[in-house]
Design an enzyme around this catalytic site. Structure first.
Site, PDB file in Angstrom:
ATOM      1  N   LYS A  50      26.478  26.264  17.320  1.00 42.93           N
ATOM      2  CA  LYS A  50      25.265  25.960  16.540  1.00 42.93           C
ATOM      3  C   LYS A  50      24.350  27.188  16.499  1.00 42.93           C
ATOM      4  O   LYS A  50      23.775  27.514  15.465  1.00 42.93           O
ATOM      5  CB  LYS A  50      24.530  24.755  17.149  1.00 42.93           C
ATOM      6  CG  LYS A  50      25.209  23.441  16.813  1.00 42.93           C
ATOM      7  CD  LYS A  50      24.716  22.269  17.630  1.00 42.93           C
ATOM      8  CE  LYS A  50      25.634  21.078  17.399  1.00 42.93           C
ATOM      9  NZ  LYS A  50      25.407  19.963  18.305  1.00 42.93           N
ATOM     10  N   GLN A  94      21.751  17.361  22.441  1.00 43.51           N
ATOM     11  CA  GLN A  94      23.219  17.299  22.474  1.00 43.51           C
ATOM     12  C   GLN A  94      23.711  16.084  23.265  1.00 43.51           C
ATOM     13  O   GLN A  94      23.207  15.802  24.359  1.00 43.51           O
ATOM     14  CB  GLN A  94      23.760  18.602  23.089  1.00 43.51           C
ATOM     15  CG  GLN A  94      25.260  18.744  23.066  1.00 43.51           C
ATOM     16  CD  GLN A  94      25.842  18.859  21.657  1.00 43.51           C
ATOM     17  OE1 GLN A  94      25.218  19.363  20.745  1.00 43.51           O
ATOM     18  NE2 GLN A  94      27.048  18.367  21.481  1.00 43.51           N
ATOM     19  N   ASP A 117      19.834  15.190  13.367  1.00 45.64           N
ATOM     20  CA  ASP A 117      21.068  14.438  13.632  1.00 45.64           C
ATOM     21  C   ASP A 117      21.083  13.109  12.861  1.00 45.64           C
ATOM     22  O   ASP A 117      22.117  12.448  12.789  1.00 45.64           O
ATOM     23  CB  ASP A 117      21.171  14.101  15.130  1.00 45.64           C
ATOM     24  CG  ASP A 117      22.036  15.078  15.911  1.00 45.64           C
ATOM     25  OD1 ASP A 117      23.047  15.540  15.356  1.00 45.64           O
ATOM     26  OD2 ASP A 117      21.704  15.344  17.072  1.00 45.64           O
TER      27      ASP A 117
HETATM   28  N1  GUN Z   1      27.883  15.561  20.478  1.00 49.38           N
HETATM   29  C1  GUN Z   1      29.007  15.552  19.732  1.00 49.38           C
HETATM   30  N2  GUN Z   1      28.687  15.562  18.419  1.00 49.38           N
HETATM   31  C2  GUN Z   1      27.334  15.579  18.346  1.00 49.38           C
HETATM   32  C3  GUN Z   1      26.402  15.597  17.261  1.00 49.38           C
HETATM   33  O1  GUN Z   1      26.742  15.584  16.075  1.00 49.38           O
HETATM   34  N3  GUN Z   1      25.082  15.613  17.608  1.00 49.38           N
HETATM   35  C4  GUN Z   1      24.674  15.602  18.890  1.00 49.38           C
HETATM   36  N4  GUN Z   1      23.357  15.606  19.129  1.00 49.38           N
HETATM   37  N5  GUN Z   1      25.506  15.584  19.916  1.00 49.38           N
HETATM   38  C5  GUN Z   1      26.826  15.562  19.638  1.00 49.38           C
END
Ligand code: GUN
Length: 280
Positions: A50, A94, A117
């Site tokens: 990211k 996350q 998200d």
């Molecule tokens: N963990 C795995 N995929 C994701 C996601 O798309 N967003 C977040 N916040 N955590 C994750």
């Protein structure tokens, strides 16, 4: 005949270029805060990816790596601070979180206008209604891949395996908004193979190595693998038994290089959307 691969790397690169160009043209100053609690190895990889995508797009990334023992109150207090920080347009916590932290409480704490998200119930409601501010990143990435391959799901039978809040449920809704006939399968589904064998488009989002085998796939189907697992040799793989299913499907996503990069690209798009919401 072997299936054609859907190149998530190439499609995601295009999405990121679009975001980068729009940020450059608008001379926009944008920030994404990413919070990671604890020491999950896979999460670290996601968070680093990211960060790289932010650098490419011209988005400032602020990373908060908190220890495993961080309390829910401490995490909420950081989120509150970021909600009120003008340099931060998007906030992402996350997953998975340590067990002592309630995911629903965290989802509700993030300002809906910074919820890149799309996990806040207000944004989930928008997704159900089809009038979204933010699209859930992974399902949106899958839709973008289908679009890039000119696959119109209208009237087609689409089967989603997995009913998670992050992928399965919103995936089914996005397909439904495009007029697909949608079925969601899960661990209690009887005769899974019979259901999946009807699918024109089959999306697997379970997290189980080798779950989808060739006998479960309709010849010529489009197979989208959202799984992100390690096989017994420690190699990254999806839910789909790739080598055999590719001989049956017409199009298939690889792991790695399929849905994973799309999720991150759609996140970048959501961060840009958050900036636009602020400017409104
Ligand atoms: N963990 C795995 N995929 C994701 C996601 O798309 N967003 C977040 N916040 N955590 C994750």
């Amino acid at each position: 005949m072997a299936a054609k691969l859907i190149d998530g790397k190439a499609i995601s690169a295009k999405v990121k270029e679009e975001v980068r160009d729009e940020i450059k043209q608008g001379n926009l100053k944008i920030g994404l805060a990413v919070i990671i609690v604890g020491d999950d190895g896979a999460s670290r990889i996601y968070v680093n990816n990211k960060k790289k995508a932010c650098e490419f797009c011209g988005i400032n990334s602020f990373e908060y790596a908190l220890p495993e023992h961080t309390s829910e109150a401490e995490l909420i207090s950081l989120i509150d601070k970021l909600n009120n920080d003008a340099a931060v347009n998007g906030i992402l916590v996350q997953q998975p979180l340590p067990k002592h932290i309630n995911q629903s409480v965290v989802n509700a704490a993030i300002s809906p206008n910074k919820d890149v998200d799309a996990f806040h119930s207000e944004n989930v409601g928008h997704i159900v209604g089809g009038d979204f501010k933010f699209l859930p990143c992974t399902p949106a990435g899958v839709m973008r891949m289908l679009e890039a391959e000119n696959i119109d799901v209208c009237g087609k039978e689409c089967v989603v395996i997995g009913r998670s809040d992050i992928v399965g449920k919103p995936m089914a809704l996005l397909l439904l908004h495009k007029h697909a006939t949608v079925m969601i399968c899960h661990s209690r589904t009887k005769n899974l193979a019979e259901v999946t064998a009807r699918a024109d488009v089959l999306v697997s989002a379970v997290g189980k190595v080798g779950l989808v085998t060739a006998d479960m796939v309709k010849p010529g189907a489009v197979v989208i693998d959202v799984g992100m697992n390690r096989d017994e040799d420690g190699k990254l793989c999806g839910d789909v038994a790739f080598d055999e299913v590719k001989e049956v499907a017409s199009l298939i996503t690889p792991v790695p290089g399929g849905v994973g990069p799309m999720t991150i690209a759609m996140l970048m798009k959501n961060v840009l959307t958050a900036k636009k919401l602020e400017q409104k």
